[in-house]
Design an enzyme around this catalytic site. Sequence first.
Site, PDB file in Angstrom:
ATOM      1  N   SER A 179       0.846  -1.194   0.000  1.00 43.19           N
ATOM      2  CA  SER A 179       0.000   0.000   0.000  1.00 43.19           C
ATOM      3  C   SER A 179       0.875   1.235   0.000  1.00 43.19           C
ATOM      4  O   SER A 179       1.932   1.262   0.635  1.00 43.19           O
ATOM      5  CB  SER A 179      -0.910   0.001   1.236  1.00 43.19           C
ATOM      6  OG  SER A 179      -1.502   1.275   1.413  1.00 43.19           O
ATOM      7  N   ARG A 218     -21.394  -5.343 -46.908  1.00 43.66           N
ATOM      8  CA  ARG A 218     -20.311  -4.816 -46.082  1.00 43.66           C
ATOM      9  C   ARG A 218     -20.887  -3.609 -45.362  1.00 43.66           C
ATOM     10  O   ARG A 218     -21.324  -2.660 -45.992  1.00 43.66           O
ATOM     11  CB  ARG A 218     -19.102  -4.413 -46.924  1.00 43.66           C
ATOM     12  CG  ARG A 218     -17.968  -3.795 -46.128  1.00 43.66           C
ATOM     13  CD  ARG A 218     -17.265  -4.810 -45.225  1.00 43.66           C
ATOM     14  NE  ARG A 218     -16.301  -5.622 -45.965  1.00 43.66           N
ATOM     15  CZ  ARG A 218     -15.620  -6.622 -45.419  1.00 43.66           C
ATOM     16  NH1 ARG A 218     -15.833  -6.949 -44.151  1.00 43.66           N
ATOM     17  NH2 ARG A 218     -14.765  -7.328 -46.138  1.00 43.66           N
TER      18      ARG A 218
END
Length: 344
Positions: A179, A218
């Site tokens: 930490s 497409r």
Amino acid sequence: MDTAMMLVARRALRPVLADLDRGERALALLAAGHRDTPMPGRTLTQHAVPTTFGLKAAGWRSLVLDARDRVTAVRGSLPAQLGGAAGTLAAFQAYGAGDPTALPGAYGAGDPTALPGAYARELGLAEPLLPWHTLRTPVADLAGCLAFTAGALGKLAADVLTLSRTEIAEAAEGSGGGSSAMPHKANPVRSTLIAAAARRAPQLAATLYGSLVAEDERPAGAWHAEWEPLRDLLRLVGGAARDAAELTEGLRVYPEVMREHLGRTHGLIVSERLSAELAPVLGRARAKELLTEVARRAYTEGRDLGELLAETQDLKDVDLSLLLDPARCTGSAGALTDRALERR
């Protein structure tokens, strides 16, 4: 672009599979080593009935194997893409066959329909039945197996995060992260990274599933929307698989703490077993009434269930010693673990 996407996916899935195999092996060792290690089973955040850590690890392994099988199947089915502008192979068609004055077509193929297969074999990809410009099954399959893998590993991580809480401390990562402000902490970093990936993956997969709705031959937008989330999914799952392998290989387990926690409810963790065993002796209604009353007293008086039952006149001649031992109340956990470990 589609073929390149499949090649990238195939290559990216190779280390994912290797790390899933690492995790599976580590979990098999944990499951076998803790086949009979009793611990509290938890449902809706509360102690429920006793289980074993071996069965829990076997469950994690089963999910990892499910993920491996799905990724393996999808990786082997990734197809090449070769169809021309609109999926008709028109550019490869030789026109006027037999006419020496006819143009042979842009690429002069005698049999254009054979080209996708030859192309796929050259690349080590699967041969598609049809050009799949707007038939996005391969991408959807990738989305599914990747999201499942992230979720399967996320379940493992979620359990480790719970078990490694300070007030539970039944397991811990082999090497936690520090930490920035609290020197005493060893944060479960790998579990955290896996859990974060598991939370992001479903939304990324949702975008890919949404791209199935591709118009025309497409689409504008649907196709292009696939590239970034697929890349992110591959990266996230690759990282999660690596972290899961390291997590499982280094996981520390504390059986003595698990055994201690089995007594947190003053023996009431075996109440389901007691109810089933006492019903034939006392009758179902009396057994339920008795256990409800002693459960209340166990909490309010801070006394053990066995002590209270020993004072019950109805049970003076009943030997409850085996029924009151949580370690003897794990059901078929050992046999289920053995069955799970048979899977390869």
